[in-house]
Design a protein around this motif. Structure first.
Motif, PDB file in Angstrom:
ATOM      1  N   MET A  26       1.033  -1.332  -0.159  1.00  0.00           N
ATOM      2  CA  MET A  26      -0.107   0.126   0.065  1.00  0.00           C
ATOM      3  C   MET A  26       0.867   1.237   0.046  1.00  0.00           C
ATOM      4  O   MET A  26       1.669   1.376   0.775  1.00  0.00           O
ATOM      5  N   ARG A  27       0.698   1.998  -0.974  1.00  0.00           N
ATOM      6  CA  ARG A  27       1.435   3.194  -1.156  1.00  0.00           C
ATOM      7  C   ARG A  27       0.784   4.572  -0.430  1.00  0.00           C
ATOM      8  O   ARG A  27      -0.387   4.917  -0.847  1.00  0.00           O
ATOM      9  N   THR A  28       1.525   5.065   0.280  1.00  0.00           N
ATOM     10  CA  THR A  28       0.859   6.269   1.145  1.00  0.00           C
ATOM     11  C   THR A  28       1.853   7.622   0.573  1.00  0.00           C
ATOM     12  O   THR A  28       3.076   7.606   0.778  1.00  0.00           O
ATOM     13  N   LEU A  29       1.114   8.636  -0.270  1.00  0.00           N
ATOM     14  CA  LEU A  29       1.965   9.596  -0.560  1.00  0.00           C
ATOM     15  C   LEU A  29       1.841  11.034   0.478  1.00  0.00           C
ATOM     16  O   LEU A  29       1.123  11.163   0.904  1.00  0.00           O
ATOM     17  N   THR A  30       3.180  11.335   0.628  1.00  0.00           N
ATOM     18  CA  THR A  30       3.200  12.249   1.752  1.00  0.00           C
ATOM     19  C   THR A  30       3.908  13.530   1.387  1.00  0.00           C
ATOM     20  O   THR A  30       4.201  14.276   2.020  1.00  0.00           O
ATOM     21  N   THR A  31       4.186  13.619  -0.268  1.00  0.00           N
ATOM     22  CA  THR A  31       5.024  15.068  -0.667  1.00  0.00           C
ATOM     23  C   THR A  31       3.992  15.302  -1.660  1.00  0.00           C
ATOM     24  O   THR A  31       3.222  14.533  -2.491  1.00  0.00           O
ATOM     25  N   ASP A  54     -14.141  -4.998   5.351  1.00  0.00           N
ATOM     26  CA  ASP A  54     -13.832  -5.098   6.846  1.00  0.00           C
ATOM     27  C   ASP A  54     -13.950  -3.690   7.407  1.00  0.00           C
ATOM     28  O   ASP A  54     -13.383  -2.782   7.164  1.00  0.00           O
ATOM     29  N   LYS A  55     -15.174  -3.495   8.287  1.00  0.00           N
ATOM     30  CA  LYS A  55     -15.597  -2.122   8.752  1.00  0.00           C
ATOM     31  C   LYS A  55     -15.042  -1.660  10.145  1.00  0.00           C
ATOM     32  O   LYS A  55     -15.442  -0.986  10.752  1.00  0.00           O
ATOM     33  N   SER A  56     -14.046  -2.702  10.707  1.00  0.00           N
ATOM     34  CA  SER A  56     -13.559  -2.544  12.063  1.00  0.00           C
ATOM     35  C   SER A  56     -13.084  -1.197  12.320  1.00  0.00           C
ATOM     36  O   SER A  56     -12.749  -0.605  13.305  1.00  0.00           O
ATOM     37  N   SER A  57     -12.571  -0.495  11.193  1.00  0.00           N
ATOM     38  CA  SER A  57     -11.737   0.738  11.311  1.00  0.00           C
ATOM     39  C   SER A  57     -12.634   1.679  10.990  1.00  0.00           C
ATOM     40  O   SER A  57     -11.997   3.112  10.879  1.00  0.00           O
ATOM     41  N   ARG A  58     -13.926   1.668  10.856  1.00  0.00           N
ATOM     42  CA  ARG A  58     -14.733   2.701  10.539  1.00  0.00           C
ATOM     43  C   ARG A  58     -14.923   3.810  11.613  1.00  0.00           C
ATOM     44  O   ARG A  58     -14.701   5.087  11.175  1.00  0.00           O
ATOM     45  N   PHE A  59     -14.883   3.485  12.855  1.00  0.00           N
ATOM     46  CA  PHE A  59     -14.805   4.553  13.983  1.00  0.00           C
ATOM     47  C   PHE A  59     -13.572   4.991  14.249  1.00  0.00           C
ATOM     48  O   PHE A  59     -13.200   3.932  15.364  1.00  0.00           O
ATOM     49  N   SER A  70      -7.101  11.569  12.159  1.00  0.00           N
ATOM     50  CA  SER A  70      -6.162  12.485  12.434  1.00  0.00           C
ATOM     51  C   SER A  70      -4.699  12.031  13.113  1.00  0.00           C
ATOM     52  O   SER A  70      -3.816  12.821  12.985  1.00  0.00           O
ATOM     53  N   ARG A  71      -4.636  10.923  13.722  1.00  0.00           N
ATOM     54  CA  ARG A  71      -3.749  10.306  14.365  1.00  0.00           C
ATOM     55  C   ARG A  71      -2.638   9.712  13.590  1.00  0.00           C
ATOM     56  O   ARG A  71      -3.035   9.189  12.544  1.00  0.00           O
ATOM     57  N   ARG A  72      -1.504   9.790  13.709  1.00  0.00           N
ATOM     58  CA  ARG A  72      -0.467   9.144  12.998  1.00  0.00           C
ATOM     59  C   ARG A  72       0.843   8.798  13.978  1.00  0.00           C
ATOM     60  O   ARG A  72       1.036   8.996  14.989  1.00  0.00           O
ATOM     61  N   PRO A  73       1.187   7.459  13.395  1.00  0.00           N
ATOM     62  CA  PRO A  73       0.980   6.801  12.036  1.00  0.00           C
ATOM     63  C   PRO A  73      -0.301   6.014  11.948  1.00  0.00           C
ATOM     64  O   PRO A  73      -0.730   5.429  12.955  1.00  0.00           O
ATOM     65  N   LEU A  74      -0.845   5.723  10.812  1.00  0.00           N
ATOM     66  CA  LEU A  74      -1.906   5.074  10.433  1.00  0.00           C
ATOM     67  C   LEU A  74      -1.648   3.714  10.655  1.00  0.00           C
ATOM     68  O   LEU A  74      -0.557   3.207  10.391  1.00  0.00           O
ATOM     69  N   SER A  75      -2.463   2.993  11.118  1.00  0.00           N
ATOM     70  CA  SER A  75      -2.179   1.559  11.181  1.00  0.00           C
ATOM     71  C   SER A  75      -2.277   0.630  10.064  1.00  0.00           C
ATOM     72  O   SER A  75      -2.916   1.153   9.219  1.00  0.00           O
ATOM     73  N   GLU A  76      -1.923  -0.482   9.945  1.00  0.00           N
ATOM     74  CA  GLU A  76      -2.288  -1.263   8.825  1.00  0.00           C
ATOM     75  C   GLU A  76      -3.539  -1.483   8.483  1.00  0.00           C
ATOM     76  O   GLU A  76      -3.967  -1.577   7.312  1.00  0.00           O
ATOM     77  N   ALA A  77      -4.279  -1.870   9.675  1.00  0.00           N
ATOM     78  CA  ALA A  77      -5.871  -2.051   9.358  1.00  0.00           C
ATOM     79  C   ALA A  77      -6.550  -0.931   8.911  1.00  0.00           C
ATOM     80  O   ALA A  77      -7.331  -1.121   7.924  1.00  0.00           O
ATOM     81  N   GLN A  78      -6.069   0.419   9.500  1.00  0.00           N
ATOM     82  CA  GLN A  78      -6.819   1.547   8.912  1.00  0.00           C
ATOM     83  C   GLN A  78      -6.605   1.942   7.200  1.00  0.00           C
ATOM     84  O   GLN A  78      -7.391   2.301   6.493  1.00  0.00           O
ATOM     85  N   LYS A  79      -5.169   1.435   7.050  1.00  0.00           N
ATOM     86  CA  LYS A  79      -4.775   1.704   5.505  1.00  0.00           C
ATOM     87  C   LYS A  79      -5.612   0.936   4.785  1.00  0.00           C
ATOM     88  O   LYS A  79      -6.015   0.965   3.722  1.00  0.00           O
TER      89      LYS A  79
END
Length: 385
Positions: free
Chosen positions: A1-6, A134-139, A143-152
């Motif tokens: 999973m690619r996350t773009l930060t720039t 998988d809706k476990s990360s719905r709520f 805004s918190r960093r870093p994002l977990s793999e489940a969130q991504k």
């Protein structure tokens, strides 16, 4: 999973997107503690399989500007695909005064294609993509960093499955010649007025039990203060004071800080400081409002002379048209619109555009006594008279 930060990485992805037929888009945001949504993540996917052509964009990264994305939104050769786009579009309009063009909303398209009223993304993934989400990360706090793999994983699934859903619905619309219907519906979503709330108009959203002009003048002044204060301080309007407290204020008409202290529903924070001063000034404006400046309640519904039998027939006709066309009833005509038609009103959305073709033309013929309704097996059919 690619996350773009720039910005550079985002620009490279958007350059890759130019020339593609479509891009799927979703966002994650927070709004519980602010008036305006705080954009926390943008998900994008190009045509393809799996996660290879999908990315997460981190708008909170220090080196990130979303201008390349906004340029992509302005490229009219690429369809921008969303599901239930309203809140996403509000963010982009508030942030950059830009709407994705052309736009495709799979929720609206699904309502036209027979998937019922306001079909959820999870439902479409199950019925069209034959997958599960998988809706476990719905709520979660996006805004918190870093994002977990489940969130991504959760966030990326909102755009990867959307590709197959879009391709299926787009093909269905073209096969049934209904693409224009969806385009008509999306005009409201790309109208700036949909997202711009004028403080002086905010009173219309407050439910009251009286239509006294003086009372409504106070409600208008209080609602205008609350909306303006919430906007300028970027806090939810209910954090200023809630609707029930607003109605109590309009009834009690407090003129001093001690008066505010005796109210039951007003939050403690609103009894002092800038909010208290604003409340008292708003009440004064409402109390002294000239009669010709007082808001007028909408009495149009009270004046309607609805023919109840005809209204019931229109509801039966609507159900029949819903079953035969597969279009969700709520999208075709609302209950209040049916009452308006039964009362002789003709400037009604259900009687114009694609709705006229599917429902409105026969609704008018029913009102004019040119057609009737009859039971045929398990269905209701139109019969010429």
């Amino acid at each position: 999973m690619r996350t773009l930060t720039t910005t550079e990485d985002l620009a490279a992805f958007c350059k890759e997107a130019h020339g593609q037929p479509y891009v799927t888009v979703d966002t994650e945001f927070l709004r519980e503690r602010t008036y305006y949504s705080k954009l926390c993540l943008v998900q994008l996917a190009l045509p393809g399989e799996g996660d290879e052509n999908a990315v997460l964009v981190d708008p909170l990264a220090n080196d990130m500007s979303l201008e390349p994305l906004y340029d992509l939104f302005r490229d009219t050769s690429i369809v921008k695909v969303f599901h239930a786009a309203r809140q996403d579009l509000e963010i982009f309009w508030v942030e950059a005064k830009v709407f994705p063009e052309p736009l495709f909303d799979t929720q609206v398209a699904a309502m036209v294609c027979g998937f019922g009223e306001q079909a959820g993304y999870e439902t479409l993934v199950r019925k069209i993509a034959r997958a599960s989400v998988d809706k476990s990360s719905r709520f979660t706090d996006w805004s918190r960093r870093p994002l977990s793999e489940a969130q991504k994983k959760y966030a990326l699934a909102d755009v990867t499955h959307l590709r197959g859903i879009y391709e299926y619905l787009d093909a269905e619309l073209k096969k049934t010649n209904r693409s224009r219907w969806v385009a008509e519906e999306l005009q409201t979503l790309t109208n700036p007025a949909t997202y711009e709330i004028e403080p002086e108009e905010a009173w219309k959203r407050v439910k009251t039990r009286t239509n006294s002009a003086r009372f409504l003048a106070i409600v208008q002044a209080l609602a205008a203060f609350r909306e303006g204060y919430a906007q300028s301080n970027n806090i939810p309007r209910n954090r200023v004071f809630k609707d029930d407290a607003l109605v109590e204020l309009a009834s009690a008409k407090p003129r001093s800080a001690s008066d505010l202290g005796g109210l039951r529903l007003l939050q403690r924070e609103a009894r002092r400081g800038a909010i208290a001063d604003g409340i008292l000034a708003a009440v004064e404006r409402g109390v002294t409002c000239p009669p010709d400046k007082m808001p007028k309640p909408d009495r149009a519904r009270e004046k309607l002379q609805v023919n109840p039998a005809l209204a019931d027939l229109l509801r039966v006709l609507l159900k029949s048209k819903t079953e035969s066309s597969g279009v969700a009833a709520k999208l075709m005509a609302t209950s209040s619109e049916l009452d308006q038609i039964a009362a002789g009103e003709r400037d009604v959305p259900a009687l114009s555009g694609w709705r006229h073709e599917v429902f409105g033309a026969d609704a008018l013929r029913l009102c004019e006594g040119k057609i009737g309704l009859a039971a045929k097996g398990q269905s209701v059919v139109v019969v010429e008279l």
